[in-house]
Design an enzyme around this catalytic site. Structure first.
Site, PDB file in Angstrom:
ATOM      1  N   GLY A 261       0.764 -14.218 -32.026  1.00  0.00           N
ATOM      2  CA  GLY A 261       1.287 -14.913 -32.851  1.00  0.00           C
ATOM      3  C   GLY A 261       0.820 -14.569 -34.568  1.00  0.00           C
ATOM      4  O   GLY A 261       1.316 -15.386 -35.478  1.00  0.00           O
ATOM      5  N   GLY A 297       1.727  -9.122 -30.354  1.00  0.00           N
ATOM      6  CA  GLY A 297       2.637  -8.259 -30.170  1.00  0.00           C
ATOM      7  C   GLY A 297       3.270  -7.739 -31.649  1.00  0.00           C
ATOM      8  O   GLY A 297       2.906  -6.726 -31.795  1.00  0.00           O
ATOM      9  N   ARG A 298       3.910  -8.565 -32.393  1.00  0.00           N
ATOM     10  CA  ARG A 298       4.418  -8.393 -33.539  1.00  0.00           C
ATOM     11  C   ARG A 298       3.426  -7.750 -34.458  1.00  0.00           C
ATOM     12  O   ARG A 298       3.741  -6.649 -35.193  1.00  0.00           O
ATOM     13  CB  ARG A 298       4.713  -9.706 -34.468  1.00  0.00           C
ATOM     14  N   TYR A 338      16.737 -16.668 -35.686  1.00  0.00           N
ATOM     15  CA  TYR A 338      15.491 -17.458 -36.143  1.00  0.00           C
ATOM     16  C   TYR A 338      15.279 -17.551 -37.753  1.00  0.00           C
ATOM     17  O   TYR A 338      14.372 -17.917 -38.329  1.00  0.00           O
ATOM     18  CB  TYR A 338      14.088 -16.373 -35.869  1.00  0.00           C
ATOM     19  N   CYS A 365      32.059  -9.716 -33.332  1.00  0.00           N
ATOM     20  CA  CYS A 365      33.064 -10.707 -33.778  1.00  0.00           C
ATOM     21  C   CYS A 365      32.495 -11.975 -33.465  1.00  0.00           C
ATOM     22  O   CYS A 365      33.018 -12.977 -32.635  1.00  0.00           O
ATOM     23  CB  CYS A 365      34.265 -10.590 -32.813  1.00  0.00           C
ATOM     24  N   GLU A 366      31.486 -12.418 -34.353  1.00  0.00           N
ATOM     25  CA  GLU A 366      30.804 -13.794 -34.763  1.00  0.00           C
ATOM     26  C   GLU A 366      30.737 -13.893 -36.129  1.00  0.00           C
ATOM     27  O   GLU A 366      30.160 -12.914 -36.882  1.00  0.00           O
ATOM     28  CB  GLU A 366      29.657 -13.835 -34.159  1.00  0.00           C
TER      29      GLU A 366
END
Ligand code: LLP
Length: 437
Positions: A261, A297-298, A338, A365-366
């Protein structure tokens, strides 16, 4: 140098031109590069959209974490979910990383990449019995158990396999983590972990069970957290649990796992001060016989990766300017899911037009399909290449085939060489496994 960070138009801290100092993707002679390799050349060779990872930067980050926590007996269990590409796993595994996994599939990848199962910890609230069996047969380091029922299931599976399952209980410390609500996991009403009181009861059950053995204590409070305070508060809670377990059950746990995190600098704000965190952790572990596990991770891969997108069209309508690219939410869902703010730069200085406030959108298409909204950007011409930064974590791994879009290729640049780490999907890949007869 002289990269222009396209303004986020949102609250932003730190120097306005932070991206120009980007060590993973520096600008030289008017062109952004990955190490020495021109991003335009990579896009030309592998087409777009394209994920590019800087392997040297990944290793630099790994060693930075190791260095910051140097006096502590530490296992860095890379959080595979951030970027599970085999080439990335192999790179980190060879540098000495273990792995934090959350599924049988992640264990499969981890083993394929040559990471020693004895350096693998398995978290997650919903492990299936099949996954438990697979992990027990492989001899992983520990299961991070998140409920009483899961613990009972693990005990049964372990007895069936004829082994003893090493267990750490994931504690929910009820700590507020200042991050997006979807990536907050340390508050009492989150689905993760168990309360400290319940954890002590679970350890008592583990000690009694012939198929279970207590080895550690675990916590993970969320992702992209930029302050040390919440991590240290969580560590205080798990150390309190370890003390209670020793008193109540006579069990000496071997390690405390502080989870991952650790926040990185992005288009929105700055990074966690890893040295301040390390200092606070060292103070708290002083005089204890616990080793430390971290699950970044990040922090290891986030800023080492970029998504390259080609501008297709520029469209002005309804008082807005849309820069339409060949990448969107199918390649990088973080902005729409996010509210992630990724720094975005033009790869070639020569493509800079007049600065306007634009939305950078994809072809999906959103209406929620965007990479950035309300950015001040030197409007690029069609054909220009954009570099979407901080995309090495939770980028490709969350990509989808929605709108029947093949997923992009991934390229790893390491030691001056670019290698294809995953080929671009073809139309045939889209229907693989489907039956129409
Ligand atoms: N350990 C556990 C148990 C986790 O659940 C996670 C991430 C990590 C470690 C690694 O967290 P990191 O160091 O990468 O922040 N898709 C979201 C992030 C979800 C994180 C899920 N768990 C995003 O794109 O922001």
């Amino acid at each position: 140098m002289g990269t222009r960070l396209l303004s986020t138009g949102r609250r932003r801290q730190g120097p306005p031109d932070r991206a120009s100092a980007d060590p993973a993707f520096p600008r030289r002679d008017g062109v952004l590069r990955c190490g020495d390799v021109s991003l335009e050349a990579l896009a030309h060779e592998y087409s777009t959209p394209l994920y590019v990872y800087n392997g040297d930067r990944i290793l630099e980050r790994f060693h930075a974490v190791r260095g910051a926590f140097a006096p502590i007996d530490l296992l860095i269990a890379y959080s595979v979910k951030a970027n599970p590409n085999l080439a990335v796993l192999r790179l980190l595994g060879e540098a000495g990383a273990g792995a934090d996994i959350v599924s049988g599939g992640e264990l499969y990848r981890t083993l394929r990449a040559g990471i020693d199962p004895e350096r693998v910890v398995f978290a997650g609230v919903g492990k299936t019995r099949d996954e438990m069996r697979y992990a027990l047969e492989q001899g992983i380091m520990a299961f991070h158990v998140e409920s009483a029922q899961e613990l009972a299931a693990l005990g049964e599976v372990a007895r069936g396999v004829g082994v003893i399952a090493p267990v750490a209980v994931r504690v929910n410390p009820d700590v507020h983590s200042p991050t997006h609500e979807f990536t907050r996991t340390g508050h009492a009403s989150a689905k993760f972990g168990v309360s400290p009181d319940e954890a002590v009861l679970l350890y008592a059950a583990i000690v009694e069970h012939p198929g279970l053995s207590p080895v550690g204590v675990d916590v993970h409070i969320g992702s992209q957290i930029r302050e040390p305070g919440p991590f240290l508060a969580a560590l205080d809670v798990v150390l309190g649990v370890a003390d209670r377990v020793r008193r109540a059950c006579g069990a000496d746990l071997r390690y405390a796992d502080l989870g991952g995190g650790f926040g990185i600098a992005d288009g929105e704000a700055g990074a966690l001060d890893i040295h301040a965190l390390a200092e606070g952790v060292a103070d708290r572990l002083e005089g204890r016989s616990l080793s430390l596990v971290l699950e970044p991770g990040r922090f290891l891969v986030g800023d080492a990766g970029a998504l390259l997108a080609r501008v297709l069209y520029v469209k002005r309508s309804g008082g807005k300017t849309f820069v339409i690219t060949d990448a969107g939410m199918t390649e990088l869902i973080r902005p729409s899911h996010y509210g992630g703010v990724h720094a975005i730069s033009l790869v070639c200085d020569g493509d800079k037009g007049a600065v306007e406030r634009v939305d950078i959108v994809g072809p999906v298409c959103e209406q929620g399909d965007f990479l950035a909204r309300d950015r001040r950007l030197p409007v690029p011409p069609p054909g220009a290449l954009l570099c979407v930064r901080q995309a090495g974590a939770y980028g490709f791994t969350m990509a989808s085939n929605y709108n029947s879009r093949p997923r992009p290729a991934e390229v790893l640049v390491h030691g001056g060489h670019a290698t294809l780490a995953r080929r671009r999907e073809e139309y045939g890949d889209l229907v693989r496994g489907e039956h129409d007869d």
